[in-house]
Design a protein around this motif. Sequence first.
Motif, short mmCIF file in Angstrom:
data_model
loop_
_atom_site.label_atom_id
_atom_site.label_comp_id
_atom_site.label_asym_id
_atom_site.label_seq_id
_atom_site.Cartn_x
_atom_site.Cartn_y
_atom_site.Cartn_z
N ILE A 85 2.62 1.15 4.83
CA ILE A 85 2.71 0.03 3.90
C ILE A 85 2.92 0.53 2.47
O ILE A 85 3.66 -0.08 1.69
N LEU A 86 2.29 1.66 2.13
CA LEU A 86 2.43 2.20 0.78
C LEU A 86 3.78 2.87 0.55
O LEU A 86 4.27 2.91 -0.57
N ALA A 87 4.41 3.37 1.64
CA ALA A 87 5.63 4.16 1.49
C ALA A 87 6.91 3.42 1.84
O ALA A 87 8.00 3.93 1.60
N THR A 88 6.79 2.22 2.42
CA THR A 88 7.96 1.42 2.74
C THR A 88 7.59 -0.05 2.60
O THR A 88 6.49 -0.36 2.15
N ARG A 131 12.96 5.28 1.81
CA ARG A 131 11.86 4.69 2.58
C ARG A 131 11.76 5.27 3.98
O ARG A 131 10.97 4.78 4.79
N LEU A 132 12.55 6.29 4.27
CA LEU A 132 12.55 6.84 5.63
C LEU A 132 11.20 7.43 6.00
O LEU A 132 10.77 7.34 7.15
N THR A 133 10.52 8.04 5.04
CA THR A 133 9.19 8.59 5.33
C THR A 133 8.23 7.49 5.73
O THR A 133 7.47 7.62 6.70
N GLY A 134 8.25 6.38 4.99
CA GLY A 134 7.39 5.25 5.33
C GLY A 134 7.76 4.65 6.67
O GLY A 134 6.87 4.25 7.45
N ASP A 135 9.06 4.59 6.98
CA ASP A 135 9.48 4.10 8.29
C ASP A 135 8.96 5.01 9.41
O ASP A 135 8.53 4.53 10.46
N PHE A 136 8.99 6.31 9.15
CA PHE A 136 8.46 7.27 10.12
C PHE A 136 6.97 7.05 10.32
O PHE A 136 6.47 7.10 11.45
N TYR A 137 6.24 6.77 9.25
CA TYR A 137 4.81 6.49 9.37
C TYR A 137 4.59 5.24 10.25
O TYR A 137 3.59 5.15 10.96
N GLY A 138 5.50 4.29 10.17
CA GLY A 138 5.40 3.10 11.03
C GLY A 138 5.49 3.46 12.49
O GLY A 138 4.76 2.91 13.33
N ILE A 139 6.39 4.37 12.83
CA ILE A 139 6.52 4.82 14.22
C ILE A 139 5.27 5.58 14.65
O ILE A 139 4.78 5.40 15.77
N VAL A 140 4.75 6.43 13.76
CA VAL A 140 3.52 7.16 14.07
C VAL A 140 2.36 6.18 14.30
O VAL A 140 1.52 6.38 15.19
N THR A 141 2.34 5.11 13.51
CA THR A 141 1.34 4.06 13.72
C THR A 141 1.42 3.51 15.13
O THR A 141 0.40 3.31 15.80
N ALA A 142 2.64 3.25 15.58
CA ALA A 142 2.85 2.72 16.93
C ALA A 142 2.32 3.69 17.99
O ALA A 142 1.72 3.28 18.99
N VAL A 143 2.56 4.97 17.79
CA VAL A 143 2.10 5.98 18.75
C VAL A 143 0.57 6.01 18.79
O VAL A 143 -0.04 6.07 19.88
N PHE A 144 -0.07 5.95 17.63
CA PHE A 144 -1.53 5.96 17.60
C PHE A 144 -2.11 4.69 18.22
O PHE A 144 -3.12 4.74 18.92
N PHE A 145 -1.47 3.55 17.95
CA PHE A 145 -1.96 2.32 18.56
C PHE A 145 -1.83 2.38 20.07
O PHE A 145 -2.72 1.93 20.81
N ALA A 146 -0.73 2.95 20.54
CA ALA A 146 -0.54 3.10 21.99
C ALA A 146 -1.63 4.01 22.57
O ALA A 146 -2.20 3.70 23.63
N GLY A 147 -1.92 5.12 21.89
CA GLY A 147 -2.97 6.00 22.35
C GLY A 147 -4.33 5.31 22.37
O GLY A 147 -5.14 5.51 23.28
#
Length: 300
Positions: A94-97, A154-170
Motif C-alpha cells: 500500500i505504501l509503495a504502489t 510502482r513495480l516494487t509495490g506491485d511485487f509486494y502485492g504478490i508476496v502478500t498473496a503468497v503469505f496469505f496462501a501460506g
Amino acid sequence: MSQPAATSADHRREAIALTALVLGAIAMGASPLFVRVADVGPFASAFWRTALALPFLAVWAATEPRPQRAFSNRAVWLSGLMFAGDLFFWHLAILATTVANATFFATTAPLFVAVGAWFLLSERVKRHGIIGLALCLLGGAALVGHSYGYAPDRLTGDFYGIVTAVFFAGYMLALRAARRDVGAGTVSFVSAAITTVILFAIAYALEPRMLPQSSYGWTVLIALALISQVAGQGLLAFALGTLPAPFSSLVIFLEAVAAALFAWILLKEALEPLQWLGGVLILAGIWIARPRSVPAGSLP
C-alpha cells in the motif's frame, strides 16, 4: 447413525461453516476503514490489531477441551508467521504502489492456495471449483481493475502485492492443517500471539509512534481488534475446520467486496458499474464453487 441422518448433519455443519466464512469476510473487510482513521501508522495498527485481540481470544481458547497442544503444532506456529508476513507486505504494498494495484495482486492468493492445497493437503479443486475460482478472479479484477495502473516506479509495490498473496496462501494452508488437530479458539489465540510478537518488532523498528494519542485512537484500534481480528479471523479459523482451503481462500474476494461496500456506505466513495459487476461475478463464483457434502480433502 443412518446415512440420511449423517448427510443431514454434514449439510448443517457446512451451512454453519459457510455462514461463519461470509460473516468473517465482512468483518475483515472493515479493517481498511479502521486503519485509515487510526492515529498510528499502518505497522503499529497491525500490531495493535492482534495484541488487543489476545485477551478475548484467550477467553475463547479457555472454553475449549484440553489438551490442545497448540504450542507443539508446527502448523499453528506457521500460521502466525504467515499472517505476520501477510500484514507486513500488505502494508508495504500500500505504501509503495496504489491501493488498487496492491489489492489486485493480493487477490491472486486463491491460485496459490489451490496449488498448495493440492500438493500439501490433498484437497483437489474439481471442475466447478475451477469455474467458480475463475469467476472470482474476473470479479476481483473488475472490482479493483478500473483504477489499476502500470508504472515502472510502482513495480516494487506491485511485487509486494504478490508476496502478500503468497503469505496469505501460506496462512490459509497452515490454518487449515492446524484445524485438523486444534480447536478454532486455541488456533486463533496462539497464532495471533505469534503474529503479535513479530509485528511488535516490526512496528517498533519502523514506526515513529506506537501509542494512540487520544481515546478516539484507542477506540478505533479496539474496534479493529474485535471486529477484524477476533470476529473476522476467528470465524475464518472456525470455518476452516470444515471447509476446504481452496474454497475458503475465496474469502479474500468477499473481503474486497465488503471493503468496497463499507467505503461506499460510510465514506461516500462512488462505485462504478464495473465494480458492481465485479461484485456480482464474485458472489456467483463463490456460489458455484461451494462445497457439496463431499469427503474431506476434496473440493467440488
